[in-house]
Design a protein around this motif. Structure first.
Motif, PDB file in Angstrom:
ATOM      1  N   LEU A 189       0.836  -1.199   0.000  1.00 26.85           N
ATOM      2  CA  LEU A 189       0.000   0.000   0.000  1.00 26.85           C
ATOM      3  C   LEU A 189       0.872   1.250   0.000  1.00 26.85           C
ATOM      4  O   LEU A 189       1.963   1.251   0.572  1.00 26.85           O
ATOM      5  CB  LEU A 189      -0.901   0.012   1.242  1.00 26.85           C
ATOM      6  CG  LEU A 189      -1.964  -1.088   1.291  1.00 26.85           C
ATOM      7  CD1 LEU A 189      -2.520  -1.226   2.710  1.00 26.85           C
ATOM      8  CD2 LEU A 189      -3.091  -0.796   0.297  1.00 26.85           C
ATOM      9  N   VAL A 190       0.367   2.310  -0.634  1.00 27.89           N
ATOM     10  CA  VAL A 190       1.046   3.611  -0.604  1.00 27.89           C
ATOM     11  C   VAL A 190       0.338   4.494   0.414  1.00 27.89           C
ATOM     12  O   VAL A 190      -0.886   4.689   0.345  1.00 27.89           O
ATOM     13  CB  VAL A 190       1.001   4.298  -1.987  1.00 27.89           C
ATOM     14  CG1 VAL A 190       1.697   5.661  -1.919  1.00 27.89           C
ATOM     15  CG2 VAL A 190       1.639   3.421  -3.058  1.00 27.89           C
ATOM     16  N   VAL A 191       1.116   5.000   1.360  1.00 30.01           N
ATOM     17  CA  VAL A 191       0.578   5.871   2.408  1.00 30.01           C
ATOM     18  C   VAL A 191       1.550   7.036   2.574  1.00 30.01           C
ATOM     19  O   VAL A 191       2.765   6.832   2.646  1.00 30.01           O
ATOM     20  CB  VAL A 191       0.464   5.118   3.753  1.00 30.01           C
ATOM     21  CG1 VAL A 191      -0.407   5.887   4.723  1.00 30.01           C
ATOM     22  CG2 VAL A 191      -0.091   3.733   3.572  1.00 30.01           C
ATOM     23  N   GLY A 192       1.045   8.258   2.666  1.00 29.93           N
ATOM     24  CA  GLY A 192       1.927   9.424   2.718  1.00 29.93           C
ATOM     25  C   GLY A 192       2.558   9.644   4.087  1.00 29.93           C
ATOM     26  O   GLY A 192       1.877   9.547   5.115  1.00 29.93           O
ATOM     27  N   ALA A 193       3.850  10.001   4.082  1.00 25.80           N
ATOM     28  CA  ALA A 193       4.554  10.322   5.335  1.00 25.80           C
ATOM     29  C   ALA A 193       4.001  11.597   5.966  1.00 25.80           C
ATOM     30  O   ALA A 193       4.256  11.875   7.136  1.00 25.80           O
ATOM     31  CB  ALA A 193       6.048  10.503   5.052  1.00 25.80           C
ATOM     32  N   THR A 194       3.247  12.355   5.195  1.00 26.29           N
ATOM     33  CA  THR A 194       2.650  13.594   5.692  1.00 26.29           C
ATOM     34  C   THR A 194       1.448  13.324   6.608  1.00 26.29           C
ATOM     35  O   THR A 194       0.897  14.266   7.187  1.00 26.29           O
ATOM     36  CB  THR A 194       2.203  14.435   4.482  1.00 26.29           C
ATOM     37  OG1 THR A 194       1.596  13.550   3.524  1.00 26.29           O
ATOM     38  CG2 THR A 194       3.393  15.109   3.811  1.00 26.29           C
ATOM     39  N   TYR A 195       1.025  12.065   6.717  1.00 25.42           N
ATOM     40  CA  TYR A 195      -0.142  11.710   7.543  1.00 25.42           C
ATOM     41  C   TYR A 195       0.181  10.513   8.453  1.00 25.42           C
ATOM     42  O   TYR A 195      -0.328   9.404   8.233  1.00 25.42           O
ATOM     43  CB  TYR A 195      -1.348  11.382   6.644  1.00 25.42           C
ATOM     44  CG  TYR A 195      -1.812  12.557   5.830  1.00 25.42           C
ATOM     45  CD1 TYR A 195      -2.582  13.563   6.411  1.00 25.42           C
ATOM     46  CD2 TYR A 195      -1.454  12.687   4.488  1.00 25.42           C
ATOM     47  CE1 TYR A 195      -2.982  14.668   5.670  1.00 25.42           C
ATOM     48  CE2 TYR A 195      -1.855  13.786   3.736  1.00 25.42           C
ATOM     49  CZ  TYR A 195      -2.617  14.769   4.343  1.00 25.42           C
ATOM     50  OH  TYR A 195      -2.999  15.861   3.604  1.00 25.42           O
ATOM     51  N   PRO A 196       1.011  10.726   9.496  1.00 23.40           N
ATOM     52  CA  PRO A 196       1.422   9.593  10.334  1.00 23.40           C
ATOM     53  C   PRO A 196       0.258   8.886  11.038  1.00 23.40           C
ATOM     54  O   PRO A 196       0.292   7.665  11.211  1.00 23.40           O
ATOM     55  CB  PRO A 196       2.375  10.208  11.370  1.00 23.40           C
ATOM     56  CG  PRO A 196       2.563  11.628  10.995  1.00 23.40           C
ATOM     57  CD  PRO A 196       1.686  11.976   9.843  1.00 23.40           C
ATOM     58  N   ALA A 197      -0.791   9.623  11.425  1.00 18.39           N
ATOM     59  CA  ALA A 197      -1.922   8.954  12.095  1.00 18.39           C
ATOM     60  C   ALA A 197      -2.592   7.971  11.138  1.00 18.39           C
ATOM     61  O   ALA A 197      -3.016   6.879  11.539  1.00 18.39           O
ATOM     62  CB  ALA A 197      -2.930   9.991  12.589  1.00 18.39           C
ATOM     63  N   GLU A 198      -2.653   8.356   9.863  1.00 21.07           N
ATOM     64  CA  GLU A 198      -3.256   7.455   8.875  1.00 21.07           C
ATOM     65  C   GLU A 198      -2.332   6.279   8.567  1.00 21.07           C
ATOM     66  O   GLU A 198      -2.793   5.179   8.282  1.00 21.07           O
ATOM     67  CB  GLU A 198      -3.605   8.212   7.595  1.00 21.07           C
ATOM     68  CG  GLU A 198      -4.880   9.034   7.706  1.00 21.07           C
ATOM     69  CD  GLU A 198      -4.663  10.422   8.305  1.00 21.07           C
ATOM     70  OE1 GLU A 198      -3.599  10.672   8.912  1.00 21.07           O
ATOM     71  OE2 GLU A 198      -5.563  11.262   8.150  1.00 21.07           O
TER      72      GLU A 198
END
Ligand SMILES: O=C(O)c1cc(=O)[nH]c(=O)n1[C@@H]1O[C@H](COP(=O)(O)O)[C@@H](O)[C@H]1O
Length: 280
Positions: A189-198
């Motif tokens: 999965l791709v998840v942004g480092a800009t959203y650590p809670a997500e």
């Protein structure tokens, strides 16, 4: 060796969670290469040589090559990576997503033409648009889940009232990828480092999938928070792998002739930050 095995081996051998993103923009090249699209390969090869022992993956972004009619240079670059960094997997960032018949052509492009070990995909068109990539046993496929850009909220943070438990769209993607879509264990999965809670939420829903996490460096994501939210360890063994991408902050660390040495220093600093968060 499967993509997952390659990733685990490179992560261990280079003590690295860092992926260097290859997003070559000739307008940002140092003076002796500046605005010369015929030197894209040479610029990227110098970055690869300078960082090969510091990374767990390389991620060329196809648009930066295609925009300059430089796909042939991308082919040569992957061949160069195989020689200079044989243990480091190549993730082709193409963000493809189309009906099955067309997806089959994109899979040929990614895995045969460019020889990538993994590819990024948009899951928006559904499982039959992802399935052709899964026929390539051992290859990896990262589905966009909770992306790093502010506009990611527009769709990914919407609630799906038709699904039990009413998850957000990105939560639903994470569940599908960890469960029914992951036929042969190839999905990430791709998840942004800009959203650590997500990132933490995605890790909860997808405890074992590799997470490709762009957004440290130029986009301002927090390296330490990223590792804490995304990486899962059991003792020394990684049970929930992460691949943390940085592109511009490394590629353009210097606009001078010392660009490759400066890229190495920037990569080293980020690699060490990520590593310290892992053990801290
Ligand atoms: O799939 C990606 O790689 C990706 C997903 C995402 O959510 N955000 C994101 O920035 N990316 C890519 O990651 C790279 C980030 O580059 P920098 O911001 O320069 O580090 C670019 O190649 C983007 O296309």
């Amino acid at each position: 060796m499967t993509f997952i095995d390659q990733l685990q081996a490179a992560t261990r051998d280079n003590a690295s969670l860092l992926c260097v993103g290859l997003d070559p923009d000739p307008a940002k090249f140092p003076a002796h290469l500046k605005n010369d699209a015929s030197r894209i390969h040479d610029f990227c090869a110098a970055i690869v040589d300078a960082t090969a022992d510091l990374v767990c993956a390389f991620k060329p972004q196809i648009a930066y090559f295609a925009a300059h009619r430089a796909e042939d240079q991308l082919e040569r670059l992957v061949a160069h990576m195989r020689r200079a960094a044989p243990g480091v997997p190549v993730i082709l960032d193409a963000k493809r997503g189309d009906i099955g018949a067309t997806a089959e052509q994109y899979a040929i492009e990614a895995f045969e033409r460019f020889g990538a070990d993994a590819v990024t995909l948009s899951p928006f068109m559904g499982f039959d648009s992802v399935e052709p990539y899964l026929r390539r046993h051992g290859k990896g496929a990262f589905l966009l889940c909770r992306t790093s850009n502010p506009g990611g909220d527009d769709l990914q943070a919407q609630r799906l009232s038709s699904v039990a438990g009413q998850p957000l769209l990105y939560e639903h993607v994470a569940r599908l990828a960890q469960g029914p879509w992951n036929l042969n264990g190839q999905l990430g999965l791709v998840v942004g480092a800009t959203y650590p809670a997500e990132i933490a939420r995605v890790r909860e829903l997808a405890p074992t999938l590799p997470l490709l996490i762009p957004g440290v460096g130029a986009q301002g994501g927090d390296a330490t928070a990223t590792v804490r939210a995304g990486l899962r360890l059991q003792g020394d063994a990684i049970t929930g792998p992460i691949v943390v991408n940085s592109s511009r902050a490394i590629l353009y660390a210097s606009a001078g002739d010392d660009f490759a040495a400066a890229a190495r220093q920037a990569a080293l600093k980020t690699r060490d930050q990520l590593h310290a968060a892992r053990i801290g």
